[in-house]
Design a protein around this motif. Sequence first.
Motif, mmCIF file in Angstrom:
data_model
loop_
_atom_site.group_PDB
_atom_site.id
_atom_site.type_symbol
_atom_site.label_atom_id
_atom_site.label_comp_id
_atom_site.label_asym_id
_atom_site.label_seq_id
_atom_site.Cartn_x
_atom_site.Cartn_y
_atom_site.Cartn_z
ATOM 1 N N THR A 30 19.837 7.213 51.439
ATOM 2 C CA THR A 30 20.316 6.772 52.750
ATOM 3 C C THR A 30 21.803 6.449 52.773
ATOM 4 O O THR A 30 22.393 6.318 53.842
ATOM 5 N N THR A 51 20.526 2.798 60.733
ATOM 6 C CA THR A 51 19.879 2.515 59.454
ATOM 7 C C THR A 51 18.396 2.876 59.506
ATOM 8 O O THR A 51 17.857 3.473 58.575
ATOM 9 N N LYS A 54 18.018 6.569 59.170
ATOM 10 C CA LYS A 54 18.255 6.986 57.783
ATOM 11 C C LYS A 54 17.027 6.700 56.925
ATOM 12 O O LYS A 54 16.636 7.516 56.085
ATOM 13 N N LEU A 55 16.417 5.536 57.137
ATOM 14 C CA LEU A 55 15.207 5.182 56.394
ATOM 15 C C LEU A 55 14.059 6.130 56.725
ATOM 16 O O LEU A 55 13.324 6.554 55.834
ATOM 17 N N ALA A 58 14.700 9.382 54.893
ATOM 18 C CA ALA A 58 14.502 9.241 53.451
ATOM 19 C C ALA A 58 13.028 9.072 53.089
ATOM 20 O O ALA A 58 12.580 9.544 52.046
#
Length: 109
Positions: A30, A51, A54-55, A58
């Motif tokens: 990330t 965020t 991104k998590l 991932a």
Amino acid sequence: MEIKYKELGERIAKRRKVLNLTQDDVAEATGLSNNHISNIENNHSIPSIETLLKLCEALDITPDYLLLGIFRHTNDSLLSQINQKIKLCDEKKQELVDHFITWLVDEKL
């Protein structure tokens, strides 16, 4: 609907563990720090939308699952989980998985 950040962190940690990833692995994927991942998982930080996305990328999961605990596409999710596990295997194990799946498909169970 209310977002329960403690549960969001628990879902992130659970998904990470299902994929056999460490917080370091997720941080690297990330571009976030290991500390930040830990703080989110332990409900010490609230992730931004960026965020969170991104998590999701991932961990190969949807935002609705992380935010609300809702699986929208269970078959896609299962295939994604299987795919992530296969990616963790070396080439020899991937060949074994391929042979097993071929055998399974050909069997009349």
